[in-house]
Design a protein around this motif. Sequence first.
Motif, short mmCIF file in Angstrom:
data_model
loop_
_atom_site.label_atom_id
_atom_site.label_comp_id
_atom_site.label_asym_id
_atom_site.label_seq_id
_atom_site.Cartn_x
_atom_site.Cartn_y
_atom_site.Cartn_z
N PRO A 57 0.46 -3.23 -10.18
CA PRO A 57 -0.56 -2.56 -9.36
C PRO A 57 -1.15 -3.53 -8.36
O PRO A 57 -1.40 -4.70 -8.67
N GLN A 58 -1.36 -3.03 -7.18
CA GLN A 58 -1.96 -3.86 -6.16
C GLN A 58 -3.47 -3.87 -6.31
O GLN A 58 -4.06 -2.89 -6.74
N ILE A 59 -4.07 -4.99 -5.94
CA ILE A 59 -5.53 -5.05 -5.99
C ILE A 59 -6.06 -5.03 -4.56
O ILE A 59 -5.56 -5.73 -3.68
N LEU A 60 -7.04 -4.19 -4.37
CA LEU A 60 -7.54 -3.99 -3.01
C LEU A 60 -8.54 -5.08 -2.63
O LEU A 60 -9.28 -5.59 -3.47
N SER A 61 -8.53 -5.36 -1.36
CA SER A 61 -9.55 -6.28 -0.84
C SER A 61 -10.89 -5.54 -0.85
O SER A 61 -10.92 -4.31 -0.87
N PRO A 62 -12.00 -6.27 -0.85
CA PRO A 62 -13.31 -5.59 -0.90
C PRO A 62 -13.47 -4.53 0.19
O PRO A 62 -14.03 -3.46 -0.05
N LYS A 63 -12.91 -4.83 1.37
CA LYS A 63 -13.06 -3.88 2.45
C LYS A 63 -12.30 -2.60 2.14
O LYS A 63 -12.81 -1.49 2.30
N ASP A 64 -11.08 -2.78 1.63
CA ASP A 64 -10.28 -1.60 1.30
C ASP A 64 -10.87 -0.83 0.12
O ASP A 64 -10.80 0.39 0.06
N ALA A 65 -11.47 -1.60 -0.80
CA ALA A 65 -12.08 -0.92 -1.94
C ALA A 65 -13.20 -0.01 -1.47
O ALA A 65 -13.38 1.11 -1.98
N SER A 66 -13.93 -0.46 -0.49
CA SER A 66 -15.02 0.40 0.00
C SER A 66 -14.43 1.58 0.75
O SER A 66 -14.96 2.69 0.70
N LEU A 67 -13.27 1.35 1.41
CA LEU A 67 -12.60 2.47 2.05
C LEU A 67 -12.17 3.51 1.01
O LEU A 67 -12.25 4.72 1.21
N PHE A 68 -11.71 3.00 -0.12
CA PHE A 68 -11.26 3.90 -1.18
C PHE A 68 -12.40 4.79 -1.66
O PHE A 68 -12.23 5.98 -1.91
#
Lengths: 143, 845
Positions: B2-13
């Motif tokens: 599983p890929q781990i999202l960067s903080p920015k992408d996590a907020s996008l999620f």
Amino acid sequence: MAEPQPSSVHEGATTGAEIDENEATSNIPKSAEDRATAAAMSSLDTRGAEEESVAPSKQLDSEALGKAMKNLNVSGGAAPAKATGGAAATAPPAEKKKAVKVDQADVTLLTEQLSLAKPKATELLKAHDGDAVRAMRAFVTAA
Amino acid sequence: MPQILSPKDASLFRQVIKHYDAKQYKKGIKTAEQILRKNPQHGDTLAMKALILNAQGKNDEAFPLAKEALRNDMKSHVCWHVYGLLWRAEKNFEEAIKAYKFALRLEPESPQIQRDLALLQMQMRDFQGYATSRRAMLQARPQIRSNWTAMAIAHHLAGEYTEAEKVLTTYEETLKSPPSKTDVEHSEAVLYKNTIIAESGDLERALKHLESISKTNLDKTAVMEMRADYLLRLDRKSEAEKAYRELLDRNADYRPYYDGLEKALGLDKNKDKQALKELYDEYAKNNPRGDAPKRVPLDFLEGDDFRDAATQYLHYKLSKGVPSCFVNIKSLYTDDFKKNTIQDIVEGFANGKGVRETNGSVEDKSEEDANAFKSAVLYFLAQHYNYYLSRDLQKATSYIDQAIELSPKSVDFHMTKARIWKHYGNTQKASETMEQARTLDVKDRYINTKAAKYQLRNDENEAALKNMSKFTRNETVGGPLGDLIDMQCMWYLLEDGESYLRQQKFGLALKRFKTIHDIFDVWQEDQFDFHSFSLRKGEIRAYVDMLRWEDTVRSHPFYSRAALSAIKAYTLLHDHPKLVNGPLLDGVDGDDAEADNADAAERKKAQKKAKKEQQRLEAEKEAAKKQQQQQKSTAGADGETKKEDPDPQGTTLVQTKEPLKDAEKFLNHLLEFSPKIIRAQTAGFEVYIRLGKYLLALKCLIAASKLDSQDPVLHEQIIRFRKTLDSLSEPLPPQVSSVIDAELPTLLPKDTDLAKFNEQFLARHAQSAAHMQAALQARRVLNPDAKADIEKSLSDTLALPNITLEQAQEGLATLKSWAADKTKREAYVQAAAKRWPEASAFQSA
């Protein structure tokens, strides 16, 4: 009018189900910004607000509740085992699982002749000691 | 991995989820794609995208995507949860449960997954599973009352009454102070507990508990009704009497209260007539406007008592001009004496004999009142002579004509006139008259639907839809019909389908029946929302009622009627595959070449016409589509998109490779939920014998004979069954034959001579047209050479004194199915036309 209805007619049988508008209004999005991802997943389902919208009753005695929960845990843990204890309506086959040998050919015969699913056919055969003719006779004459 | 999202992408999620919640699907997809650009393998995002696609109705794209998400991240509960949600949307609940359980194993603490699982388990009636889920939910959040109630429901429905009660009591004991008087949830929960105690059979305790809560409970009526019921069942008669009298003081027009009171007083309708009369008289006196205390005595009174009471009752109703008077009285007609007495009385009214002594001041009546009374009497008599137990259509016509003369604008009167035409068998005139009645009050929806129904009976499908369209939302996808389907207007769909079946337009007929089948699926679906909703509202008794109703929803008459017709259509399609292409105009299986040729030519014409019709419809659809698209572009993408029906003519349904298999879909439900309808069993036989499932066919025969061993259809089927078995090309498996050998003799003794058996049956029922027809049908199976003789005997049934129009039509259909000579058929039709000169069915040969 007071005319009696024929027994085949159910009261209110024709009315479709209605859903209260609250169902829809409870979907109002909450501020998800500051919530952790996992928590935000909580509203995956559109009916996510069920629990949250109900505030715990103020009259609740938390101490008594704790005790009650303990009791529940005791009885809850034991419940699956004694599920059939107080119940008249639970399925009886759990108890009388006799070791009846069932011929696979008979199962196939029953599934073909009676359009039954395999587990059902097996069950039926078991209930009649694996005797295909008796099983089928019972099936055919059952009301 | 599983890929781990960067903080920015996590907020996008998180944004994606927010958009999904707010139903901003387009934005959601856009954001998800933004994440995926950098992290193309991110399972959770892929899953969310799939979920949004599904919400947009693109489930064929959603599924592969969700599977890809799972491949990328098997350990993510989000992916599994979404996978389960997609299965749920597909209505494959078993797969959905599996997926939820997986998700739950990965994330045991998630209340959402737990709840979704519980809802599904209830939908599938997996009570043990539901109890487990509910226990977990309760342990997670014990401070919420509905969690306790739900736990109790789980036990209750699994039949564990003591457990269920205990859960509710445990919660009640945790309350510090009694809940406020306006707490509906508490009030309902307590009453629910009471019903559990009563259902467990301990009425004594249920009564005690009920009395302890009766003061504060909000549902007063329910408490009083339950109390009276318990007292009666506990045989505490005098208290029960008092309880029922209290109920009657509140509502003196509710029959079950009277029934309860009678039982409490130990009065028997067959014996204690005098005492009962006094009882009802007393209530009638105290409730001068009530109907029940005046109407009920007519059920049990006899002789002169009946005459007096009926005279008063009828005079009262008719002088008030109550239009439903006849409907309210007709159930008495099963008793010949009562039927004749009522006829006497009302004809007396018509001849000017009133009941002057009852309300003395006849002279004061204005002329208008007298006229109103007169037309009410005429109306009653018209209905009386139109009713099947007292039918004399000529008299009915004369009375209704007089009534119409008095009030030429009356919708009711014209409606009855249409009904009389219907009973004449003249569907054409019936439909015209009903349409005339409709024009008298075009704003009345009731008469509108009646007119449409009569048009359908006369196979004017387009005119009927046009009438219906006056009250539908015609901008719906699919036009008026689309709206009728959305509104689940089943009577219309049923009549429309049956009409198409008569016209042998099998595609459209099956389309309608399938729609009804699907509507019942929707009803089953509809309960889903209530598994959570009812708990939130705390309306538990109604919820449990609803669950039980859902369990038998397909026993509804609408379903059985649609199923029977669908099965008939499918068996016909199986027997005559040519029917797929359109109606065979002159009977089926015409065997003489000339008729066949004529048939073929006409059929070709009809096919051409049908094709043209279809092209026209398609062109119309195109145009409508274009228009709609234009509207849509202005309306914006929001709002629910409804899929257009890709097959409005039902072509795929009618072109089925296995019509019998399709029939089984209806049949299984029919036999499961309506096994007591004899036609369900005989229809089952027809399907199974064609499928070669002889044991199932036998099962239907046995079940049918338990319902009515002398049923004509059953008789013919038994003979056909035996005959089929005797001429099998391959022997049955030995076990199967031994089952048949063991069970068939109860219906047909071994070594019976079938011909003799049949003739005996014929002799026994020589006066019944239906039995005669069946026996003749059987005789033809047994002895095809006696064709002419049998056909003559069939025509002879027309002379039977009690043959009905329907039976005569049935006979004509039989004659056609035998491919009888044209002359024979014409002779039959002529003879029938003499007896039913108005019937449309016999207007032409």
